[in-house]
Design an enzyme around this catalytic site. Structure first.
Site, PDB file in Angstrom:
ATOM      1  N   ARG A 111      -7.024   7.642   7.044  1.00 45.19           N
ATOM      2  CA  ARG A 111      -8.004   7.994   6.013  1.00 45.19           C
ATOM      3  C   ARG A 111      -9.265   7.136   6.076  1.00 45.19           C
ATOM      4  NH1 ARG A 111      -2.966   8.567   4.168  1.00 45.19           N
ATOM      5  NH2 ARG A 111      -2.947   6.461   3.351  1.00 45.19           N
ATOM      6  N   GLU A 150       4.691  -1.694   2.959  1.00 42.17           N
ATOM      7  CA  GLU A 150       5.601  -1.631   1.822  1.00 42.17           C
ATOM      8  C   GLU A 150       6.932  -1.005   2.231  1.00 42.17           C
ATOM      9  OE1 GLU A 150       1.549  -0.284   0.058  1.00 42.17           O
ATOM     10  OE2 GLU A 150       2.470  -0.468   2.015  1.00 42.17           O
TER      11      GLU A 150
END
Length: 182
Positions: A63, A100
């Site tokens: 992105r 994460e």
């Protein structure tokens, strides 16, 4: 165009439990469906960096490529791509980092930067900072410098911006979300 943080935040869609349970994913694709919002985001970064002293824009997969390429075009700077492992065809430098969700690798073409170059790192979001920290390590391995790390969104509770600042990398984001924001 005047930046309107409220308008931008309303176009960032929270997606519950993606990509795993308990995570609220901040989806920026609705920003790209609004020409006005995309222009507002791009113009805000362009105004910030139009007279800044750096040589390259480093856009992070995937992105970060979207706005990073607009900035490179508008600011007339070379665009350097930081890709996920296995996506670049020539000689690469690779850097492992923690996400994460586990471990990943970020790569850059080995001939993308030279000693003394100065890079604006760009991604859509700063969460734990793992991807931007890996990009910063790659930049430094090439003996280039980091001008700043920029993103549309900061999730300050995850500590990524602070980690970057702790190692001497300034950060800039247009907006921030608390983890409890829905």
């Amino acid at each position: 165009m005047i930046f309107d943080e409220f308008s931008i935040k309303t176009l960032i869609r929270p997606v519950q439990n993606f990509p795993q349970p308990g995570v609220v994913f901040r989806d920026i694709t609705p920003l790209f469906q609004s020409p006005k919002a995309l222009r507002m985001v791009a113009d805000s970064f362009i105004q910030r960096y139009v007279e800044a002293d750096f040589t390259h824009i480093g856009a992070l997969d995937a992105r970060g490529f979207l706005v990073g390429s607009i900035l490179a075009y508008e600011l007339n700077k070379p665009l350097v791509l930081f890709r996920k492992q296995g996506k670049l065809p020539a000689d690469v430098l690779s850097q492992a980092y923690c996400t994460e969700y586990g471990e990943a690798h970020l790569e850059i073409h080995a001939d993308s930067l030279c000693e003394g170059d100065s890079v604006l790192l760009f991604d859509d979001l700063i969460a734990t900072g793992g991807t931007l920290l890996a990009a910063a390590q790659l930049v430094r391995r090439m003996r280039a410098n980091i001008h700043e790390a920029a993103a549309i969104i900061d999730l300050p509770e995850l500590g990524g911006s602070q980690k970057l600042q702790d190692i001497g990398i300034p950060t800039f984001t247009l907006t921030a979300f608390a983890l409890s924001d829905r």
